[in-house]
Design a protein around this motif. Sequence first.
Motif, PDB file in Angstrom:
ATOM      1  N   GLU A 335      11.191   8.123  -1.459  1.00 39.19           N
ATOM      2  CA  GLU A 335      11.883   6.838  -1.295  1.00 39.19           C
ATOM      3  C   GLU A 335      11.405   5.898  -2.387  1.00 39.19           C
ATOM      4  N   VAL A 336      12.325   5.128  -2.958  1.00 40.06           N
ATOM      5  CA  VAL A 336      11.937   4.099  -3.909  1.00 40.06           C
ATOM      6  C   VAL A 336      12.548   2.785  -3.416  1.00 40.06           C
ATOM      7  N   ALA A 337      11.721   1.777  -3.235  1.00 46.97           N
ATOM      8  CA  ALA A 337      12.241   0.474  -2.811  1.00 46.97           C
ATOM      9  C   ALA A 337      11.979  -0.533  -3.907  1.00 46.97           C
ATOM     10  N   TYR A 338      13.047  -1.092  -4.457  1.00 44.56           N
ATOM     11  CA  TYR A 338      12.918  -2.072  -5.532  1.00 44.56           C
ATOM     12  C   TYR A 338      12.693  -3.441  -4.923  1.00 44.56           C
ATOM     13  N   ARG A 339      11.611  -4.105  -5.310  1.00 45.12           N
ATOM     14  CA  ARG A 339      11.297  -5.418  -4.723  1.00 45.12           C
ATOM     15  C   ARG A 339      11.303  -6.518  -5.768  1.00 45.12           C
ATOM     16  N   GLY A 340      11.943  -6.293  -6.885  1.00 44.66           N
ATOM     17  CA  GLY A 340      11.957  -7.323  -7.917  1.00 44.66           C
ATOM     18  C   GLY A 340      10.728  -7.239  -8.785  1.00 44.66           C
ATOM     19  N   ASP A 341       9.654  -7.938  -8.370  1.00 47.12           N
ATOM     20  CA  ASP A 341       8.440  -7.935  -9.198  1.00 47.12           C
ATOM     21  C   ASP A 341       7.745  -6.580  -9.177  1.00 47.12           C
ATOM     22  N   LEU A 342       7.943  -5.821  -8.103  1.00 44.74           N
ATOM     23  CA  LEU A 342       7.334  -4.494  -8.058  1.00 44.74           C
ATOM     24  C   LEU A 342       8.242  -3.512  -7.324  1.00 44.74           C
ATOM     25  N   SER A 343       7.904  -2.236  -7.467  1.00 42.78           N
ATOM     26  CA  SER A 343       8.641  -1.218  -6.732  1.00 42.78           C
ATOM     27  C   SER A 343       7.671  -0.443  -5.862  1.00 42.78           C
ATOM     28  N   VAL A 344       8.142  -0.047  -4.664  1.00 41.76           N
ATOM     29  CA  VAL A 344       7.309   0.715  -3.747  1.00 41.76           C
ATOM     30  C   VAL A 344       7.803   2.162  -3.739  1.00 41.76           C
ATOM     31  N   TYR A 345       6.872   3.089  -3.941  1.00 42.80           N
ATOM     32  CA  TYR A 345       7.226   4.515  -3.944  1.00 42.80           C
ATOM     33  C   TYR A 345       6.575   5.190  -2.759  1.00 42.80           C
ATOM     34  N   LEU A 346       7.365   5.988  -2.033  1.00 43.28           N
ATOM     35  CA  LEU A 346       6.792   6.813  -0.972  1.00 43.28           C
ATOM     36  C   LEU A 346       6.762   8.242  -1.498  1.00 43.28           C
ATOM     37  N   VAL A 347       5.553   8.796  -1.580  1.00 37.05           N
ATOM     38  CA  VAL A 347       5.415  10.134  -2.143  1.00 37.05           C
ATOM     39  C   VAL A 347       4.961  11.098  -1.049  1.00 37.05           C
ATOM     40  N   ARG A 348       5.720  12.192  -0.876  1.00 38.70           N
ATOM     41  CA  ARG A 348       5.357  13.143   0.165  1.00 38.70           C
ATOM     42  C   ARG A 348       4.510  14.270  -0.420  1.00 38.70           C
ATOM     43  N   LEU A 349       3.342  14.488   0.198  1.00 35.96           N
ATOM     44  CA  LEU A 349       2.464  15.580  -0.236  1.00 35.96           C
ATOM     45  C   LEU A 349       2.935  16.876   0.410  1.00 35.96           C
ATOM     46  N   PRO A 350       2.501  18.027  -0.116  1.00 31.14           N
ATOM     47  CA  PRO A 350       2.948  19.313   0.433  1.00 31.14           C
ATOM     48  C   PRO A 350       2.675  19.432   1.927  1.00 31.14           C
ATOM     49  N   GLY A 351       1.585  18.850   2.404  1.00 27.16           N
ATOM     50  CA  GLY A 351       1.255  18.927   3.826  1.00 27.16           C
ATOM     51  C   GLY A 351       2.148  18.070   4.702  1.00 27.16           C
ATOM     52  N   GLY A 352       3.014  17.270   4.097  1.00 27.58           N
ATOM     53  CA  GLY A 352       3.907  16.414   4.877  1.00 27.58           C
ATOM     54  C   GLY A 352       3.440  14.971   4.933  1.00 27.58           C
ATOM     55  N   ARG A 353       2.221  14.709   4.524  1.00 31.13           N
ATOM     56  CA  ARG A 353       1.661  13.374   4.519  1.00 31.13           C
ATOM     57  C   ARG A 353       2.336  12.522   3.448  1.00 31.13           C
ATOM     58  N   GLU A 354       2.649  11.262   3.756  1.00 29.50           N
ATOM     59  CA  GLU A 354       3.279  10.397   2.757  1.00 29.50           C
ATOM     60  C   GLU A 354       2.300   9.331   2.281  1.00 29.50           C
ATOM     61  N   LEU A 355       2.227   9.148   0.969  1.00 28.65           N
ATOM     62  CA  LEU A 355       1.384   8.102   0.397  1.00 28.65           C
ATOM     63  C   LEU A 355       2.273   7.036  -0.207  1.00 28.65           C
ATOM     64  N   ARG A 356       1.781   5.808  -0.137  1.00 32.36           N
ATOM     65  CA  ARG A 356       2.546   4.676  -0.648  1.00 32.36           C
ATOM     66  C   ARG A 356       1.888   4.171  -1.928  1.00 32.36           C
ATOM     67  N   ALA A 357       2.713   3.968  -2.965  1.00 30.25           N
ATOM     68  CA  ALA A 357       2.194   3.435  -4.221  1.00 30.25           C
ATOM     69  C   ALA A 357       3.095   2.303  -4.673  1.00 30.25           C
ATOM     70  N   THR A 358       2.483   1.232  -5.171  1.00 28.40           N
ATOM     71  CA  THR A 358       3.316   0.152  -5.720  1.00 28.40           C
ATOM     72  C   THR A 358       3.053   0.029  -7.208  1.00 28.40           C
ATOM     73  N   LEU A 359       4.120  -0.189  -7.956  1.00 31.32           N
ATOM     74  CA  LEU A 359       4.019  -0.320  -9.409  1.00 31.32           C
ATOM     75  C   LEU A 359       4.676  -1.627  -9.812  1.00 31.32           C
ATOM     76  N   ALA A 360       4.004  -2.372 -10.675  1.00 34.10           N
ATOM     77  CA  ALA A 360       4.599  -3.608 -11.168  1.00 34.10           C
ATOM     78  C   ALA A 360       5.756  -3.266 -12.099  1.00 34.10           C
ATOM     79  N   ASN A 361       6.857  -4.002 -11.969  1.00 30.89           N
ATOM     80  CA  ASN A 361       8.008  -3.781 -12.837  1.00 30.89           C
ATOM     81  C   ASN A 361       7.917  -4.722 -14.026  1.00 30.89           C
ATOM     82  N   SER A 362       7.206  -4.289 -15.053  1.00 29.62           N
ATOM     83  CA  SER A 362       7.061  -5.187 -16.198  1.00 29.62           C
ATOM     84  C   SER A 362       7.972  -4.730 -17.323  1.00 29.62           C
TER      85      SER A 362
END
Lengths: 391, 282
Positions: A335-362
């Motif tokens: 999943e990618v959620a665009y929030r203007g100043d940053l974007s939120v990424y949901l990354v699924r690991l092979p085990g099914g666990r999801e990690l959340r990462a935010t990246l600044a949109n510069s």
Amino acid sequence: MTDSDRHIAARAADAYLQLHELGKRYGEVPAVDAVSLDIRRGEIFCLLGASGSGKTTLLRLLAGFETPDTGRVLLDDEDITAVPPYRRPLNMMFQSYALFPHLSVERNVAFGLEQEQLTRGEIMRRVGEILEVVRMGALARRKPHQLSGGQRQRVALARALVKRPKLLLLDEPLAALDRKLREHTQFELLNIQQELGVTFVVVTHDQEEAMTLATRIGVMDHGRIVQVGTPREIYQQPLTRFVAGFIGSVNLLEGRVLERQADRAQLHCDELPVPLLVPWPAGAGAPGATGAAAAGVSAAGVGAALWVALRPEQLRLSRARPEQPYNWAQGVIREVAYRGDLSVYLVRLPGGRELRATLANSGAGSAAVELTRDVPVYLCWEADSAVVGSD
Amino acid sequence: MNARRALLLPSALALGYAFLYLPIVSLIVFSFNASRLVTVWDAAHSPTLRWYVELLHNDQILSAARLSLGIATLNATAAVILGTAAGFALARFGRFRGRGLLSALTTAPLVMPEIITGLSLLLLFISMQQLLGWPARRGAATITLAHISFSVSYVAIVVQARLAGFDHSLEEAALDLGARPAQVFRRITLPLIAPALLSGWLLSFTLSWDDVVISQFVAGPGSSTLPMVIFSKVRLGVSPDVNALATLLITLVAAGVVGSTLWLQRREQRRGSEMRQAVTEE
């Protein structure tokens, strides 16, 4: 002098409001469970917790609307535990504002002063003054129902401040305002607090509100204070799993200690292909060691189970495999959620666990173009950005 | 279908109104009838105000009206004081011992048949007279006491309902601002539950004003209330001055109801527009 008296005296040096082993039960359930807390003069102290965590009961104990089953409350070295609410030198701003609907703005604000031995002229002068501070002078003759939400909030604040209390209690002061007004009012509240130099104790469930307002935050859970610290400490050095999860968003991983080094440790985590490298507190008293959780961690031996908290903004995303032999994971963007100043990424690991990462949109966003749904990526982070705990 | 419906609804409405108000209209019309026989319309001399004039000179009716007014006022005032206390106990004191009993006993007079209430009060007053020597004779005092005993229930329920919807934080805010509990009650609670007290007062007044059955039991010689006088006059044959009296009462009640409805409506409208204005100003 009993032991508890000595204890209070020892802490009195910089504490203005002291709670000592304060407890209140409703039936079998402890709403407030042996809370001890020192609040300093002039600070804005936020009690932060979910609903049912006991923060409102604690505030009502301070205001005197509830009587504690155990413990004492001291304000400016004076025991006020048994003082009724109408004799306490503190005032409260209610969540619902509790403006008297049958009285005008002016009369609402004057109500508190009318209980003191003051002349009519003195009362009117002080009412006029405080209404100017909250910029409500022009609407002094209106009734509460003729005011908007923001105006009511300012009247409630003026009414609580006009008696020049030593301490102001605020119950969810911004909860009833809409989002845009809330931010504006937040800064206004800070200005007024600094101008008048009153000590604030604020109850809120809104962590963003607590972060902006507070000089210190006390996080509450199940009637206990689980951590006290500045907003920065609470966010960067959560002592418990609960605090880490409650403040901001967080990725929580579980691991077992593989190997300890001087100020680092390697952990094994089932969900990661490489070991976790985390900072290791060097034991109590050493720089970097903070409180109970750190002490618990430094005592943990090889094989001990620990939690590791990673903030989303500490994770980096890349298409290429990281070169470091630790602290990375492999997954697929869900999943990618665009929030203007940053974007939120949901990354699924092979085990099914999801990690959340935010990246600044510069700027032109070169990375963002290729990081879309279903793209396989690597996540990696620095050892120092992780927080470990043992609870 | 539509045409039939267009006819059906207005006729149903007309029938409904006729059922409710035709008796009252005929009563008003016959109050202007010149004939002494209530069932005969004397077209030659009607309408006339003759019965209204006679009413003004009827000492029996006037003194009964004065007595009723006094009893109703005293009853309403006492019932509001006692009923408010009961309403507070029920709404505020939490789950104290005997709360269920108090609640049941407070509401019981509402469903108790009037005959039973009247009879039991009569027996009470008689045994009190024998045991305590008071009341020496039955009259205005016993009627007032009897009325208070059932009016209290109505007031208690009205006040309890109002307190249930009362924002407790208003009283806490007043305490927090330094007002002692007695001050809080006088300056915050009382003004805010005043509408409930007023409606409780009016309700008690009306209950007392038109009570016949219970009054009949506990009244003594020379203490006939207005409804009792009307009732006894009707038993002797309806006299036209009763029609005139009834018309006056209806006019008073109608004026009161219409007036208060309009006042409330206007107040509500003004409040609504002021609130909308406050929101748009921001």
